[in-house]
Design a protein around this motif. Structure first.
Motif, PDB file in Angstrom:
ATOM      1  N   LYS A 199       0.827  -1.214   0.000  1.00 50.12           N
ATOM      2  CA  LYS A 199       0.000   0.000   0.000  1.00 50.12           C
ATOM      3  C   LYS A 199       0.861   1.263   0.000  1.00 50.12           C
ATOM      4  O   LYS A 199       0.545   2.247  -0.659  1.00 50.12           O
ATOM      5  N   HIS A 200       1.974   1.215   0.733  1.00 53.76           N
ATOM      6  CA  HIS A 200       2.861   2.379   0.838  1.00 53.76           C
ATOM      7  C   HIS A 200       4.017   2.319  -0.155  1.00 53.76           C
ATOM      8  O   HIS A 200       5.008   3.042  -0.002  1.00 53.76           O
ATOM      9  N   LYS A 201       3.894   1.417  -1.140  1.00 53.33           N
ATOM     10  CA  LYS A 201       4.862   1.289  -2.229  1.00 53.33           C
ATOM     11  C   LYS A 201       6.282   0.977  -1.738  1.00 53.33           C
ATOM     12  O   LYS A 201       7.265   1.391  -2.338  1.00 53.33           O
ATOM     13  N   GLN A 202       6.358   0.224  -0.670  1.00 53.20           N
ATOM     14  CA  GLN A 202       7.636  -0.254  -0.137  1.00 53.20           C
ATOM     15  C   GLN A 202       7.833  -1.695  -0.623  1.00 53.20           C
ATOM     16  O   GLN A 202       7.764  -2.654   0.139  1.00 53.20           O
ATOM     17  N   PHE A 203       8.068  -1.852  -1.921  1.00 55.24           N
ATOM     18  CA  PHE A 203       8.050  -3.167  -2.544  1.00 55.24           C
ATOM     19  C   PHE A 203       9.222  -4.049  -2.128  1.00 55.24           C
ATOM     20  O   PHE A 203       9.075  -5.270  -2.060  1.00 55.24           O
ATOM     21  N   ASP A 204      10.382  -3.452  -1.846  1.00 53.71           N
ATOM     22  CA  ASP A 204      11.500  -4.269  -1.345  1.00 53.71           C
ATOM     23  C   ASP A 204      11.149  -4.879   0.003  1.00 53.71           C
ATOM     24  O   ASP A 204      11.429  -6.053   0.252  1.00 53.71           O
ATOM     25  N   SER A 205      10.532  -4.099   0.863  1.00 56.61           N
ATOM     26  CA  SER A 205      10.110  -4.601   2.172  1.00 56.61           C
ATOM     27  C   SER A 205       9.001  -5.639   2.029  1.00 56.61           C
ATOM     28  O   SER A 205       8.966  -6.630   2.760  1.00 56.61           O
ATOM     29  N   ALA A 206       8.111  -5.426   1.076  1.00 53.96           N
ATOM     30  CA  ALA A 206       7.034  -6.384   0.831  1.00 53.96           C
ATOM     31  C   ALA A 206       7.610  -7.727   0.393  1.00 53.96           C
ATOM     32  O   ALA A 206       7.193  -8.786   0.881  1.00 53.96           O
ATOM     33  N   ALA A 207       8.595  -7.701  -0.494  1.00 55.28           N
ATOM     34  CA  ALA A 207       9.226  -8.936  -0.962  1.00 55.28           C
ATOM     35  C   ALA A 207       9.939  -9.638   0.200  1.00 55.28           C
ATOM     36  O   ALA A 207       9.867 -10.867   0.326  1.00 55.28           O
ATOM     37  N   LEU A 208      10.592  -8.875   1.046  1.00 54.31           N
ATOM     38  CA  LEU A 208      11.256  -9.453   2.218  1.00 54.31           C
ATOM     39  C   LEU A 208      10.241 -10.101   3.165  1.00 54.31           C
ATOM     40  O   LEU A 208      10.487 -11.173   3.717  1.00 54.31           O
ATOM     41  N   THR A 209       9.097  -9.474   3.314  1.00 54.50           N
ATOM     42  CA  THR A 209       8.034 -10.034   4.152  1.00 54.50           C
ATOM     43  C   THR A 209       7.561 -11.372   3.595  1.00 54.50           C
ATOM     44  O   THR A 209       7.317 -12.317   4.348  1.00 54.50           O
ATOM     45  N   LEU A 210       7.463 -11.476   2.281  1.00 50.15           N
ATOM     46  CA  LEU A 210       7.089 -12.750   1.674  1.00 50.15           C
ATOM     47  C   LEU A 210       8.157 -13.812   1.912  1.00 50.15           C
ATOM     48  O   LEU A 210       7.845 -14.988   2.079  1.00 50.15           O
ATOM     49  N   ARG A 211       9.412 -13.392   1.960  1.00 54.03           N
ATOM     50  CA  ARG A 211      10.487 -14.351   2.275  1.00 54.03           C
ATOM     51  C   ARG A 211      10.328 -14.895   3.689  1.00 54.03           C
ATOM     52  O   ARG A 211      10.546 -16.086   3.937  1.00 54.03           O
ATOM     53  N   VAL A 212       9.969 -14.028   4.617  1.00 52.46           N
ATOM     54  CA  VAL A 212       9.734 -14.488   5.993  1.00 52.46           C
ATOM     55  C   VAL A 212       8.566 -15.478   6.014  1.00 52.46           C
ATOM     56  O   VAL A 212       8.629 -16.518   6.680  1.00 52.46           O
TER      57      VAL A 212
ATOM     58  N   LEU B 261       5.978 -10.703  -7.012  1.00 56.27           N
ATOM     59  CA  LEU B 261       5.436 -11.871  -7.707  1.00 56.27           C
ATOM     60  C   LEU B 261       6.398 -13.054  -7.598  1.00 56.27           C
ATOM     61  O   LEU B 261       5.977 -14.188  -7.342  1.00 56.27           O
ATOM     62  N   HIS B 262       7.679 -12.786  -7.765  1.00 57.82           N
ATOM     63  CA  HIS B 262       8.690 -13.844  -7.664  1.00 57.82           C
ATOM     64  C   HIS B 262       8.658 -14.489  -6.272  1.00 57.82           C
ATOM     65  O   HIS B 262       8.616 -15.715  -6.150  1.00 57.82           O
ATOM     66  N   GLU B 263       8.669 -13.663  -5.233  1.00 58.25           N
ATOM     67  CA  GLU B 263       8.659 -14.191  -3.858  1.00 58.25           C
ATOM     68  C   GLU B 263       7.334 -14.869  -3.542  1.00 58.25           C
ATOM     69  O   GLU B 263       7.291 -15.858  -2.809  1.00 58.25           O
ATOM     70  N   PHE B 264       6.247 -14.362  -4.101  1.00 57.94           N
ATOM     71  CA  PHE B 264       4.946 -14.986  -3.884  1.00 57.94           C
ATOM     72  C   PHE B 264       4.920 -16.390  -4.491  1.00 57.94           C
ATOM     73  O   PHE B 264       4.431 -17.338  -3.869  1.00 57.94           O
ATOM     74  N   CYS B 265       5.456 -16.530  -5.691  1.00 57.32           N
ATOM     75  CA  CYS B 265       5.517 -17.856  -6.325  1.00 57.32           C
ATOM     76  C   CYS B 265       6.394 -18.810  -5.510  1.00 57.32           C
ATOM     77  O   CYS B 265       6.064 -19.995  -5.365  1.00 57.32           O
ATOM     78  N   ARG B 266       7.470 -18.300  -4.967  1.00 57.42           N
ATOM     79  CA  ARG B 266       8.320 -19.134  -4.099  1.00 57.42           C
ATOM     80  C   ARG B 266       7.558 -19.544  -2.837  1.00 57.42           C
ATOM     81  O   ARG B 266       7.688 -20.669  -2.367  1.00 57.42           O
ATOM     82  N   LEU B 267       6.754 -18.626  -2.296  1.00 58.91           N
ATOM     83  CA  LEU B 267       5.939 -18.947  -1.128  1.00 58.91           C
ATOM     84  C   LEU B 267       4.984 -20.091  -1.453  1.00 58.91           C
ATOM     85  O   LEU B 267       4.845 -21.036  -0.672  1.00 58.91           O
ATOM     86  N   LEU B 268       4.344 -20.017  -2.595  1.00 61.18           N
ATOM     87  CA  LEU B 268       3.428 -21.081  -2.999  1.00 61.18           C
ATOM     88  C   LEU B 268       4.122 -22.433  -3.057  1.00 61.18           C
ATOM     89  O   LEU B 268       3.561 -23.458  -2.677  1.00 61.18           O
ATOM     90  N   GLY B 269       5.362 -22.428  -3.502  1.00 63.23           N
ATOM     91  CA  GLY B 269       6.127 -23.672  -3.603  1.00 63.23           C
ATOM     92  C   GLY B 269       6.656 -24.197  -2.282  1.00 63.23           C
ATOM     93  O   GLY B 269       7.012 -25.367  -2.172  1.00 63.23           O
ATOM     94  N   ARG B 270       6.713 -23.341  -1.266  1.00 61.70           N
ATOM     95  CA  ARG B 270       7.329 -23.721  -0.002  1.00 61.70           C
ATOM     96  C   ARG B 270       6.332 -24.211   1.056  1.00 61.70           C
ATOM     97  O   ARG B 270       6.740 -24.808   2.052  1.00 61.70           O
TER      98      ARG B 270
END
Length: 108
Positions: free
Chosen positions: A39-52, A97-106
């Motif tokens: 929402k706040h356009k912090q996409f690097d942080s969003a991707a890191l959150t998906l990694r967690v 999207l990349h991290e989300f797809c990895r989440l789906l696989g994990r």
């Protein structure tokens, strides 16, 4: 890539830290954080959150005290995934999207 997250068995029953990690509010918090970052356009942080979320989604079922708790935890993550898909939250961003797809696989 990494395998399942293994928690030492001697520590997994009595520690308040492990109890907090087992709570379904843990993945809910990270899903909310992801939504806020997008929402706040912090996409690097969003991707890191998906990694967690990938890591906590990889916790072995034996870490939980019973199959019901393991199932509830996994369903909390799945509910968050469904919300992200339904509302298309951040999926237009390449790194998210990349991290989300990895989440789906994990998810175990």
């Amino acid at each position: 890539d990494f395998g399942p997250v293994i928690i030492p068995i001697c520590d997994k029953t009595n520690s308040p830290v492990w109890e907090e990690l087992r709570a379904t509010s843990t993945p809910e918090s990270f899903i909310s954080l992801y939504t806020m970052c997008v929402k706040h356009k912090q996409f690097d942080s969003a991707a890191l959150t998906l990694r967690v979320l990938q890591l906590i989604g990889s916790i072995k079922r034996s870490f939980f005290l019973g199959e019901e708790k393991s199932f509830a935890y996994t369903m909390t993550i799945f509910d968050g995934i469904c919300t992200i898909i339904d509302k298309n939250i951040g999926l237009d961003q390449k790194e998210c999207l990349h991290e989300f797809c990895r989440l789906l696989g994990r998810i175990n």
